[in-house]
Design a protein around this motif. Structure first.
Motif, short mmCIF file in Angstrom:
data_model
loop_
_atom_site.label_atom_id
_atom_site.label_comp_id
_atom_site.label_asym_id
_atom_site.label_seq_id
_atom_site.Cartn_x
_atom_site.Cartn_y
_atom_site.Cartn_z
N ALA A 15 0.81 -1.22 0.00
CA ALA A 15 0.00 0.00 0.00
C ALA A 15 0.85 1.27 0.00
N TYR A 16 2.04 1.21 0.57
CA TYR A 16 2.91 2.39 0.60
C TYR A 16 3.41 2.80 -0.79
N LEU A 17 3.35 1.87 -1.75
CA LEU A 17 3.97 2.11 -3.06
C LEU A 17 3.11 2.92 -4.00
N LEU A 18 1.81 2.93 -3.74
CA LEU A 18 0.86 3.52 -4.68
C LEU A 18 0.38 4.87 -4.19
N LYS A 19 0.13 5.74 -5.14
CA LYS A 19 -0.39 7.06 -4.81
C LYS A 19 -1.83 6.97 -4.28
N MET A 41 -7.70 1.60 -3.48
CA MET A 41 -7.05 0.31 -3.77
C MET A 41 -8.01 -0.86 -3.56
N ARG A 42 -8.74 -0.82 -2.44
CA ARG A 42 -9.67 -1.92 -2.16
C ARG A 42 -10.78 -1.96 -3.20
N ALA A 43 -11.21 -0.78 -3.66
CA ALA A 43 -12.31 -0.74 -4.64
C ALA A 43 -11.84 -1.13 -6.04
N HIS A 44 -10.60 -0.78 -6.41
CA HIS A 44 -10.20 -0.95 -7.81
C HIS A 44 -9.15 -2.03 -8.07
N LEU A 45 -8.32 -2.34 -7.09
CA LEU A 45 -7.24 -3.30 -7.36
C LEU A 45 -7.44 -4.65 -6.68
N LEU A 46 -8.21 -4.66 -5.55
CA LEU A 46 -8.35 -5.91 -4.80
C LEU A 46 -9.22 -6.89 -5.57
N CYS A 58 -9.10 -4.12 10.40
CA CYS A 58 -9.22 -4.92 9.18
C CYS A 58 -8.05 -4.64 8.25
N LYS A 59 -7.46 -5.66 7.72
CA LYS A 59 -6.30 -5.53 6.82
C LYS A 59 -6.56 -6.35 5.56
N THR A 60 -5.91 -5.93 4.48
CA THR A 60 -5.93 -6.73 3.25
C THR A 60 -4.48 -7.05 2.89
N VAL A 61 -4.29 -7.79 1.82
CA VAL A 61 -2.92 -8.12 1.38
C VAL A 61 -2.08 -6.87 1.12
N PHE A 62 -2.74 -5.74 0.82
CA PHE A 62 -1.99 -4.51 0.55
C PHE A 62 -1.29 -3.97 1.79
N ASP A 63 -1.81 -4.34 2.96
CA ASP A 63 -1.31 -3.77 4.22
C ASP A 63 -0.23 -4.61 4.88
N VAL A 64 0.15 -5.70 4.26
CA VAL A 64 1.05 -6.65 4.91
C VAL A 64 2.42 -6.65 4.23
N ALA A 65 3.45 -6.25 4.98
CA ALA A 65 4.81 -6.33 4.44
C ALA A 65 5.16 -7.81 4.26
N PRO A 66 5.75 -8.17 3.10
CA PRO A 66 6.02 -9.57 2.80
C PRO A 66 6.80 -10.31 3.89
N ALA A 67 7.67 -9.62 4.61
CA ALA A 67 8.48 -10.28 5.64
C ALA A 67 7.65 -10.97 6.70
#
Lengths: 328, 328
Positions: free
Chosen positions: A313-317, A323-328, B304-313
């Motif tokens: 999530a940190y990588l995208l503007k 993100m949840r609405a359009h990429l998930l 609530c978290k999604t895959v976007f919120d999780v650092a791969p480590a």
């Protein structure tokens, strides 16, 4: 307010970063720092300033993230810890075996200064590493394969150019299609170096040079070519300039693994890159991680980080909601 | 100490999670909760206990992460917020359009209880979403394509089975190779629904049923088949059981984009999955994110978290040091 970017080093990679900044409207290129005489360096971005790298510390309050575009052999081991004292920094350090050592030096500098320093950002290390990590997390019982190419290897091209009688050269690394197919089929083959990649060389010989001798020196060169099936083509400088001036690259990370109570079910995960320009693609990754470094640092995070430590999530503007609405 | 796992719901997905726990030696399956009579449910793991889902709250201190293996239509919208009150939970909610609403309900429950609730974990949503996110971050100027298959679509198979005269059926979604190749070449084609996927149906007709009528009803069925080129094969129940009992799936996320000062350089990023069992692969992803949920919650993170919120480590058992040495 835009994220203010500085570039240190204006070669292929630095120019790529300049182009990548232009594609991201939450960022602004403020300074390009160079070891050359600044008056001799002309950049593309109006509004950005070229400065001597000697004066870089004068600008520590003027930029949010410094992208260090130096070489891994001698530049980055020195530059990254040094500039982490004054800036959030990103590098693309790619000497895999020396990453742990580089990490330690950078981490202590960045922790001391309260900045973030992201190292080894690019596609390998970088996106390929991420894909190895995700695939290993999902399929702990499996095997990784990395193939590179088809693409230009700068190091191998340089090695050929050092041979007596060679005027210019370009070397392509090419994955062996049969090996790739065996891996994709889930067969988990044992593959020797020779079975994974071939090497193709386009060489311009100097006038009167002994081509047979050059070819022999290439194909028997230890580490670089001796362990591979290598093809050598002699061409003219005009042909080389016309047909081989790009810097394409790419490759694949494939993990094949099993699940099920008795490991009876096969799965294959493949990540593949086809890149017309290795430095421009690497630059685009650097810029995404620059955004992450800036945001994480504003949240109070400091120290040396790698791609493994950065939530996507940190990588995208875009916002989490978008993100949840359009990429998930 | 192992991460203590509970499974709610023991169908294909629940059984897959049970198998995945076995492959990860930092985890232990403690309980399987079922809506059925527990005495009728037999599991594979010795040492784990089958309990009624009515008694689940009695075990809130006995497990670290509850994996909710329910359906997206009616189970998860109710279960995930409910159980986030007592547990760190993971679900694979996959109704893309309703994710924002599900997120809000789950987030408020999890924040209130101080737990982590990870939603929409799997491969799409999940790994495909991650790949869309990374590729969009790297190539902001580009276009995404998602192809599914070749694989079994449970929903489409069910739709065929509801037709009068059909005894059993299995439907495969198949990407159109020409469309995939056009995308891989970086042509950025406009593709209609029909141009992206075909549908192949294997149908067992009841004795005396009108096969022409069944075929017509399938290929003209709105939403499910009318917009696709659909092939129908009538086969015997024996053939269906013998040749089509697996649940394979997979697909590709491809982003093609440009870089350079004048957008002159093309790149293609592709992520591809070939899965012999859709539920077992999904389960393996759930388990990796269960590890992350547990670790993040022990660091004090909730909501609530999604895959976007999780650092791969967070997903891997290995330490940061090991990751940097072996995967970076």
């Amino acid at each position: 307010m835009s994220i203010r970017i500085g570039i240190l080093g204006y070669g292929n990679l630095g120019r790529g970063v300049e182009c990548a900044v232009r594609q991201n409207d939450d960022m602004e290129l403020k300074y390009v720092f160079t070891r050359r005489d600044p008056s001799t360096v002309s950049i593309l971005t109006s509004g950005a300033t070229v400065c001597s790298s000697n004066d870089i510390s004068d600008h520590k309050d003027d930029i949010d993230v410094l992208i260090i575009c130096g070489g891994s052999a001698t530049d980055l081991p020195e530059m990254t810890p040094k500039y982490a004292a004054d800036f959030n920094v990103i590098d693309s350090f790619d000497t895999h075996a020396k990453i742990p050592e580089h990490f330690e030096r950078v981490d202590s500098a960045a922790k001391k200064s309260g900045h973030i320093a992201m190292i080894s950002v690019g596609w390998d290390p970088g996106m390929f590493s991420l894909n190895r990590a995700y695939a290993n997390a999902i399929l702990p019982n499996g095997r990784d394969y990395t193939f590179w190419g088809k693409g230009v290897s700068q190091g191998h091209s340089d090695a050929i150019r050092r041979i007596d009688g060679v005027q210019d050269a370009r070397q392509y690394t090419i994955p062996v299609e049969a090996a790739v197919e065996a891996v994709r089929s889930g067969k988990n083959p044992e593959l020797s170096t020779r079975e994974k990649h071939t090497r193709e060389c386009f060489v311009v010989a100097k006038e009167g040079a002994d081509k047979a001798k050059i070819e022999h020196e290439i194909v028997t060169m230890p580490n670089y070519f001796a362990d591979y099936d290598t093809t050598v083509h002699f061409i003219s400088q005009e042909e080389l300039d016309r047909d081989h001036k790009g810097i394409p690259h790419g490759g694949m990370v494939i993990r094949s693994g099993v699940t099920g109570w008795n490991d009876e079910t096969k799965h294959v995960i493949e990540y593949k890159l086809s890149l017309e320009s290795n430095p421009e693609f690497t630059s685009s990754i650097l810029i995404a991680y620059a955004r992450a470094a800036y945001r994480m640092n504003t949240e109070g995070i400091s120290g040396c980080k790698t791609v493994f430590d950065v939530a996507p999530a940190y990588l995208l503007k875009m916002s989490g909601e978008e993100m949840r609405a359009h990429l998930l």
